[in-house]
Design an enzyme around this catalytic site. Structure first.
Site, PDB file in Angstrom:
ATOM      1  N   TRP A  32      -3.108 -27.124 -38.030  1.00 21.86           N
ATOM      2  CA  TRP A  32      -4.457 -26.462 -37.510  1.00 21.86           C
ATOM      3  C   TRP A  32      -4.954 -25.713 -38.774  1.00 21.86           C
ATOM      4  O   TRP A  32      -6.230 -25.211 -38.572  1.00 21.86           O
ATOM      5  CB  TRP A  32      -4.089 -25.253 -36.273  1.00 21.86           C
ATOM      6  N   GLU A  45      -4.068 -20.979 -31.408  1.00 17.45           N
ATOM      7  CA  GLU A  45      -3.738 -19.632 -31.160  1.00 17.45           C
ATOM      8  C   GLU A  45      -3.194 -19.327 -29.861  1.00 17.45           C
ATOM      9  O   GLU A  45      -2.286 -18.055 -29.818  1.00 17.45           O
ATOM     10  CB  GLU A  45      -5.133 -19.072 -31.367  1.00 17.45           C
ATOM     11  N   TYR A  92       3.881 -17.772 -20.644  1.00 14.77           N
ATOM     12  CA  TYR A  92       3.165 -17.592 -19.549  1.00 14.77           C
ATOM     13  C   TYR A  92       2.141 -18.502 -19.164  1.00 14.77           C
ATOM     14  O   TYR A  92       1.311 -18.932 -19.878  1.00 14.77           O
ATOM     15  CB  TYR A  92       2.732 -16.225 -19.895  1.00 14.77           C
ATOM     16  N   TYR A 130      -7.960 -10.241 -30.509  1.00 19.17           N
ATOM     17  CA  TYR A 130      -7.503 -11.004 -31.833  1.00 19.17           C
ATOM     18  C   TYR A 130      -7.577 -12.512 -31.878  1.00 19.17           C
ATOM     19  O   TYR A 130      -7.931 -12.805 -32.938  1.00 19.17           O
ATOM     20  CB  TYR A 130      -5.823 -10.724 -31.514  1.00 19.17           C
ATOM     21  N   ASP A 148      -2.149  -8.781 -37.073  1.00 21.84           N
ATOM     22  CA  ASP A 148      -0.962  -9.050 -36.432  1.00 21.84           C
ATOM     23  C   ASP A 148       0.094  -8.490 -36.695  1.00 21.84           C
ATOM     24  O   ASP A 148       0.154  -7.474 -37.801  1.00 21.84           O
ATOM     25  CB  ASP A 148      -0.884 -10.623 -36.364  1.00 21.84           C
ATOM     26  N   CYS A 207       6.195 -12.946 -54.434  1.00 19.13           N
ATOM     27  CA  CYS A 207       4.892 -12.129 -53.857  1.00 19.13           C
ATOM     28  C   CYS A 207       4.146 -11.566 -54.834  1.00 19.13           C
ATOM     29  O   CYS A 207       4.519 -10.969 -55.789  1.00 19.13           O
ATOM     30  CB  CYS A 207       5.614 -10.786 -53.315  1.00 19.13           C
TER      31      CYS A 207
END
Length: 306
Positions: A32, A45, A92, A130, A148, A207
């Site tokens: 995606w 999402e 869900y 969001y 997030d 990082c």
């Protein structure tokens, strides 16, 4: 730049470019991320809510193979959509119902055209702030900063942003370069997903924010979703962080001036005096964060390594 208790680095352009360059050089190749189709992104999402991304990949591809457009999904039997959701253990079932209804709205109310703004996207069934912002960012490059769990962890550790939703949102939007929501939101979520994880992998994955990061300087990697490490108060981790904060504020400081700014009981010849401070600074030098050099008058000064 400050807002209450937290401070972002002055050189924000360098902070931004470091993260974007790190992301563009190497990142996880989720499918995606290779599309700007709002329907495909919305599906990803919704599926990704409380489901591991690796498991979503197979389900996402199968879903789009079966219902490749909003028109196909809107025309589908809702029971089939819910059955797919259940068969792929995507959580869900209401999410499947909402996605089906959102496709119907796009087709019947909007002539097959997706809204392009976060506010417009929230008019679709089951699309909250969001998800709307994520779709606006990744499909249209027109969103605000996505916040997030990963982004909160990064902001909390790197810049001492307090565990407060308003502060996280403000800091995230301050950090994001204008007009680059697509690459930025992907990049900062990638940072939290592969580098600033619950068990951090700062050096292992290179990082890009190590030179600015308060947690990297102090060694304290607690975060809103990470249990507090014991005995931080009074620890070397705490004073390492104070050294970095002081040098960010004053650019450079003579050793005794620095000592008095990081602890109230500092005494040059005492237990927590110059010898203790030199040892602390030596650790930070070894980590590539601080330099200690002779100043113009011969007195040693400490400064952040550039």
């Amino acid at each position: 730049m400050t807002d209450g208790e937290w401070t972002l680095p002055d050189d924000l352009d360098a902070v931004r470019e470091a993260l974007i360059e790190w992301y563009e050089a190497d990142h996880r190749e989720f499918p995606w991320r290779r599309t700007d189709d709002p329907y495909a992104i919305l599906v990803s999402e919704v599926m990704s809510q409380q489901t591991q991304l690796e498991r979503v990949e197979e389900a996402w591809a199968a879903f789009l193979d079966r219902w490749p457009t909003t028109a196909d999904l809107a025309a589908a039997d809702r029971a089939d959509v819910v059955g797919f959701w259940t068969a792929h253990s995507l959580g869900y079932n209401n999410r499947a119902k909402y996605l089906h209804e959102a496709a119907r709205q796009v087709e019947e109310e909007r002539g097959g055209e997706f809204p392009t703004t976060p506010d417009g996207l929230q008019e679709l069934m089951g699309v909250g702030p969001y998800t709307a912002n994520a779709v606006a960012s990744f499909a249209f490059d027109a969103g605000e900063a996505v916040v997030d769990t990963n982004v909160k962890r990064v902001a909390y550790r790197a810049f001492d942003v307090p565990d407060d939703d308003g502060a996280f949102e403000a800091a995230a939007n301050e950090l994001m370069p204008e007009g680059r929501s697509r690459v930025w939101n992907n990049a900062i979520m990638e940072l939290g997903g592969v580098a600033c994880t619950k068990a951090p992998r700062c050096d292992e994955v290179g990082c890009p924010w190590r030179e600015w990061c308060m947690a990297y300087a102090s060694g304290d990697f607690t975060a809103p979703d990470v249990p507090t490490q014991p005995a931080f108060d009074g620890s070397r981790r705490q004073f390492r962080g104070r050294v970095i904060a002081a040098l960010r504020e004053y650019d450079e400081l003579a050793l005794d001036a620095l000592g008095h700014r990081i602890r109230v009981d500092y005494a040059p010849d005492g237990e927590y005096g110059r010898e203790w401070l030199v040892g602390l600074l030596a650790d930070l030098e070894d980590d590539g964060l601080v330099d200690v050099e002779a100043g113009p008058d011969g007195e040693r000064v400490a400064r952040l390594r550039r």
